[in-house]
Design an enzyme around this catalytic site. Structure first.
Site, PDB file in Angstrom:
ATOM      1  N   LYS A  70      -1.334   1.424   5.916  1.00 43.95           N
ATOM      2  CA  LYS A  70      -1.898   1.244   4.570  1.00 43.95           C
ATOM      3  C   LYS A  70      -3.427   1.089   4.548  1.00 43.95           C
ATOM      4  O   LYS A  70      -4.073   1.489   3.594  1.00 43.95           O
ATOM      5  CB  LYS A  70      -1.262   0.036   3.878  1.00 43.95           C
ATOM      6  CG  LYS A  70       0.148   0.284   3.373  1.00 43.95           C
ATOM      7  CD  LYS A  70       0.617  -0.918   2.558  1.00 43.95           C
ATOM      8  CE  LYS A  70       1.989  -0.685   1.974  1.00 43.95           C
ATOM      9  NZ  LYS A  70       2.334  -1.704   0.964  1.00 43.95           N
ATOM     10  N   ASP A 106       1.257  -1.238  -5.758  1.00 46.23           N
ATOM     11  CA  ASP A 106       1.965  -2.509  -5.539  1.00 46.23           C
ATOM     12  C   ASP A 106       1.635  -3.542  -6.616  1.00 46.23           C
ATOM     13  O   ASP A 106       2.510  -4.295  -7.054  1.00 46.23           O
ATOM     14  CB  ASP A 106       1.602  -3.090  -4.162  1.00 46.23           C
ATOM     15  CG  ASP A 106       2.238  -2.304  -3.026  1.00 46.23           C
ATOM     16  OD1 ASP A 106       3.329  -1.727  -3.233  1.00 46.23           O
ATOM     17  OD2 ASP A 106       1.649  -2.263  -1.930  1.00 46.23           O
TER      18      ASP A 106
END
Ligand code: ATR
Length: 282
Positions: A70, A106
């Protein structure tokens, strides 16, 4: 039917075999009759640059990015959204005619799940957040972006990590940092979010709260863990009369937002949740 014009979506991670994302996304693609397929690609860290070159070469339309890529993926993109830049992590890449654009869905996922699954809109003025890792970072960013949230109590085993995270994201002075060992102040919060790994398989017999007496009936407890679907923390919440939600909604909503970024179409989230539930049987 996969044909000569089928477009490709997917997720890169290592490991990636147990991901629910292919089940969720393919269910939504089927429901909408879209000519895409979503696959999981295991990419070892040293081959990440080649994987992204492959995304360009093959014209892969979109990728989700999971552990451990990520952060590392950010160096290989042409553009990164302001939100992903602030969170310091990309979980979604869109290929726009050869330009790779990074997003983070997210933060959207957690807020949307608190609204849709937890019935919290607006959020309460006082929120307690457990953890200071990558997941907690996205959640803290999401909380601080909400005007109605006046104070975030950020508790972590390693207090210095919580302090560093707060110093990084909290320009308005809304965060109070503390130790996970002192849970008393959580009692003032209307919402408690667990963003630690505690309670997640294989550590599913533990709670991040050594002492659950701070939980009360006017509180929503949101666990970002979804495996198992009911964590020890959620059982502690139920015993205290609090409502509780697991992380499945957050998983589905972040996926839904990625899907919309790639296809321009809002997917049926209920279908995605049902597919994830089938993937993680209770
Ligand atoms: P993620 O990216 O999933 O958030 P991470 O960056 O490794 O994963 O962060 C894990 C979080 O769980 C951290 O807040 C960590 O606390 P520390 O910062 O003190 O390490 C927390 N955590 C993991 N194991 C823990 C344990 N046994 N007790 C308390 N907290 C724990």
């Amino acid at each position: 039917m996969i044909s000569g014009t089928t477009r490709v979506l997917g997720v890169i991670g290592d490991p990636v075999a147990h991901t629910a994302s292919p089940a969720m996304h393919n269910a939504a693609l089927r429901a909408l009759n879209l000519n895409y397929v979503y696959a999981a690609f295991r990419v070892a860290p040293p081959t990440l640059p080649q994987a992204l070159a492959g995304m360009r070469a093959f014209g892969i339309v979109g990728l989700n990015v999971t552990v451990p890529h990520k952060q590392a993926v950010m160096a290989h993109l042409d553009e990164i959204s302001a939100e992903a830049q602030s969170i310091g992590a990309v979980n979604t890449i869109a290929n726009r005619d050869g330009r790779l654009v990074g997003y983070n869905t997210d933060a959207f996922g957690i807020v949307q799940s608190l609204k849709a699954d937890g019935g919290l809109d607006p959020l309460p003025p006082k929120v307690a957040l457990l953890g200071a890792g990558g997941a907690a970072r996205a959640v803290l960013y999401a909380l601080l972006a909400r005007d109605e949230v006046e104070e975030v109590l950020l508790l972590n085993r390693t207090v210095e990590k919580a302090a560093a995270l707060a110093a990084d994201l909290d320009s308005a002075g809304k965060v109070r940092v503390g130790s996970l060992a002192e849970t008393g102040p959580i009692g003032d919060a209307g919402l408690l979010i667990n963003a630690t790994a505690l309670g997640m398989h294989p550590r599913d017999d533990v709670s991040p709260l050594a002492d659950p007496s701070c939980l009360h009936e006017h509180m929503l407890v949101a666990d970002i863990v979804y495996n198992p679907l009911e964590t020890v923390l959620m059982r502690q919440a139920a015993a205290a009369g609090a409502s509780a939600i697991n992380g499945l909604g957050m998983l589905a909503w972040q996926g839904a937002r990625s899907f919309e970024i790639w296809t321009g179409i809002e997917p049926p989230v209920e279908t995605m949740i049902a597919a994830a539930l089938e993937h993680f049987p209770a």
